[in-house]
Write a protein that holds these residues in place. Structure first.
Motif, PDB file in Angstrom:
ATOM      1  N   ARG A  18     -51.994  40.704 -26.255  1.00  0.00           N
ATOM      2  CA  ARG A  18     -52.498  41.404 -25.870  1.00  0.00           C
ATOM      3  C   ARG A  18     -54.246  40.318 -25.098  1.00  0.00           C
ATOM      4  O   ARG A  18     -54.979  40.213 -25.996  1.00  0.00           O
ATOM      5  N   TYR A  23     -59.323  39.114 -25.885  1.00  0.00           N
ATOM      6  CA  TYR A  23     -59.459  39.526 -27.234  1.00  0.00           C
ATOM      7  C   TYR A  23     -58.769  38.232 -28.379  1.00  0.00           C
ATOM      8  O   TYR A  23     -58.883  39.354 -29.138  1.00  0.00           O
ATOM      9  N   ASN A  75     -63.742  50.819 -32.179  1.00  0.00           N
ATOM     10  CA  ASN A  75     -63.483  50.186 -31.207  1.00  0.00           C
ATOM     11  C   ASN A  75     -63.002  50.928 -30.489  1.00  0.00           C
ATOM     12  O   ASN A  75     -61.421  51.296 -30.591  1.00  0.00           O
ATOM     13  N   GLY A  77     -62.149  50.939 -26.996  1.00  0.00           N
ATOM     14  CA  GLY A  77     -61.437  50.303 -26.181  1.00  0.00           C
ATOM     15  C   GLY A  77     -61.152  51.099 -24.861  1.00  0.00           C
ATOM     16  O   GLY A  77     -62.478  51.001 -24.398  1.00  0.00           O
ATOM     17  N   ALA A  78     -60.758  51.369 -24.331  1.00  0.00           N
ATOM     18  CA  ALA A  78     -60.261  51.993 -23.337  1.00  0.00           C
ATOM     19  C   ALA A  78     -61.231  53.345 -22.881  1.00  0.00           C
ATOM     20  O   ALA A  78     -61.912  53.918 -22.218  1.00  0.00           O
ATOM     21  N   HIS A  81     -64.670  53.731 -21.369  1.00  0.00           N
ATOM     22  CA  HIS A  81     -64.883  54.385 -20.767  1.00  0.00           C
ATOM     23  C   HIS A  81     -64.883  55.699 -19.439  1.00  0.00           C
ATOM     24  O   HIS A  81     -65.236  55.634 -18.179  1.00  0.00           O
ATOM     25  N   HIS A 101     -67.326  46.222 -29.355  1.00  0.00           N
ATOM     26  CA  HIS A 101     -66.148  45.256 -28.424  1.00  0.00           C
ATOM     27  C   HIS A 101     -65.928  43.913 -28.501  1.00  0.00           C
ATOM     28  O   HIS A 101     -66.916  42.861 -29.042  1.00  0.00           O
ATOM     29  N   LEU A 102     -64.727  43.275 -28.641  1.00  0.00           N
ATOM     30  CA  LEU A 102     -64.289  42.023 -29.484  1.00  0.00           C
ATOM     31  C   LEU A 102     -64.940  41.384 -27.653  1.00  0.00           C
ATOM     32  O   LEU A 102     -65.435  40.096 -28.231  1.00  0.00           O
ATOM     33  N   SER A 103     -64.564  41.966 -26.206  1.00  0.00           N
ATOM     34  CA  SER A 103     -64.634  41.025 -25.441  1.00  0.00           C
ATOM     35  C   SER A 103     -66.352  41.539 -24.717  1.00  0.00           C
ATOM     36  O   SER A 103     -66.920  42.468 -25.363  1.00  0.00           O
ATOM     37  N   VAL A 105     -68.051  43.464 -22.404  1.00  0.00           N
ATOM     38  CA  VAL A 105     -67.641  44.689 -22.153  1.00  0.00           C
ATOM     39  C   VAL A 105     -68.565  44.545 -19.891  1.00  0.00           C
ATOM     40  O   VAL A 105     -68.626  45.062 -19.526  1.00  0.00           O
ATOM     41  N   ARG A 112     -66.399  48.601 -16.766  1.00  0.00           N
ATOM     42  CA  ARG A 112     -66.352  48.328 -18.355  1.00  0.00           C
ATOM     43  C   ARG A 112     -67.471  48.694 -18.716  1.00  0.00           C
ATOM     44  O   ARG A 112     -68.303  48.658 -19.774  1.00  0.00           O
TER      45      ARG A 112
HETATM   46  C1  DQA Z   1     -62.354  46.376 -25.895  1.00  0.00           C
HETATM   47  C2  DQA Z   1     -62.915  46.199 -24.341  1.00  0.00           C
HETATM   48  C3  DQA Z   1     -62.480  47.551 -23.254  1.00  0.00           C
HETATM   49  O1  DQA Z   1     -63.006  47.201 -21.924  1.00  0.00           O
HETATM   50  C4  DQA Z   1     -60.950  47.504 -23.582  1.00  0.00           C
HETATM   51  O2  DQA Z   1     -60.105  48.798 -22.567  1.00  0.00           O
HETATM   52  C5  DQA Z   1     -60.623  47.735 -24.429  1.00  0.00           C
HETATM   53  C6  DQA Z   1     -60.756  46.817 -25.494  1.00  0.00           C
HETATM   54  C7  DQA Z   1     -62.774  45.109 -26.182  1.00  0.00           C
HETATM   55  O3  DQA Z   1     -62.996  45.509 -27.660  1.00  0.00           O
HETATM   56  O4  DQA Z   1     -63.411  44.749 -25.878  1.00  0.00           O
HETATM   57  O5  DQA Z   1     -59.530  47.907 -24.786  1.00  0.00           O
HETATM   58  O6  DQA Z   1     -63.210  47.759 -26.411  1.00  0.00           O
END
Ligand code: DQA
Length: 151
Positions: A18, A23, A75, A77-78, A81, A101-103, A105, A112
């Protein structure tokens, strides 16, 4: 009886395939295996849980009232938010947690930057890829060893 629970939210089961630009190339299994090794080295027990469903994540947070979990890494994820339900589950169960969070945000789309969890988390680690999880795990271990710093 796990000391620390790691919750991975929606779409994180697809890590590795993904959006690798955001990520990375590690799969969720790779990340879980590295965390398990670190936990073993540090002598703490770790459980992991992944779900694509908000209610299942809420249920897993509730379960920590009964299963001896002291600290949660999540984590979301979405759901970060969007989810008032996950926020309310943490407020109800009063378990300390770190938002992971990996990224980064804050370096992505505007939506985000909004998190329903950051202000009630012990801390937030974002943007360091797999290291976000490993650093969060070290911080959680340090906090369960000196509980007065947990909140
Ligand atoms: C995430 C960042 C979120 O905005 C995104 O929806 C994810 C992954 C991250 O790990 O960077 O699914 O949580």
């Amino acid at each position: 009886m796990p000391d620390i629970l790691v919750i991975h939210g929606p779409n994180l089961n697809l890590l590795g395939q993904r959006e690798p630009g955001h990520y990375g190339s590690d799969s969720l299994q790779d990340i879980d295996a590295e965390m398990a090794e670190l936990a073993r080295d540090q002598g703490v027990s770790l459980a992991t849980f992944q779900s694509n469903h908000e209610g299942e994540i809420v249920d897993r947070i509730h379960q920590t009232l009964r299963d001896g979990v002291d600290f949660i890494l999540i984590n979301p994820g979405a759901y970060t938010h969007t989810s008032i339900a996950i926020r309310d589950a943490f407020l109800a169960c009063r378990k300390p947690f770190i938002e992971v969070h990996l990224s980064n945000v804050h370096a992505r789309e505007e939506f985000r930057r909004q998190s329903y969890l950051s202000d009630i988390a012990v801390g937030v680690i974002s943007g360091l890829g797999k290291d976000s999880y490993l650093l969060a795990l070290l911080a959680a271990i340090s906090r369960i060893r000196t509980p007065e710093t947990s909140r």
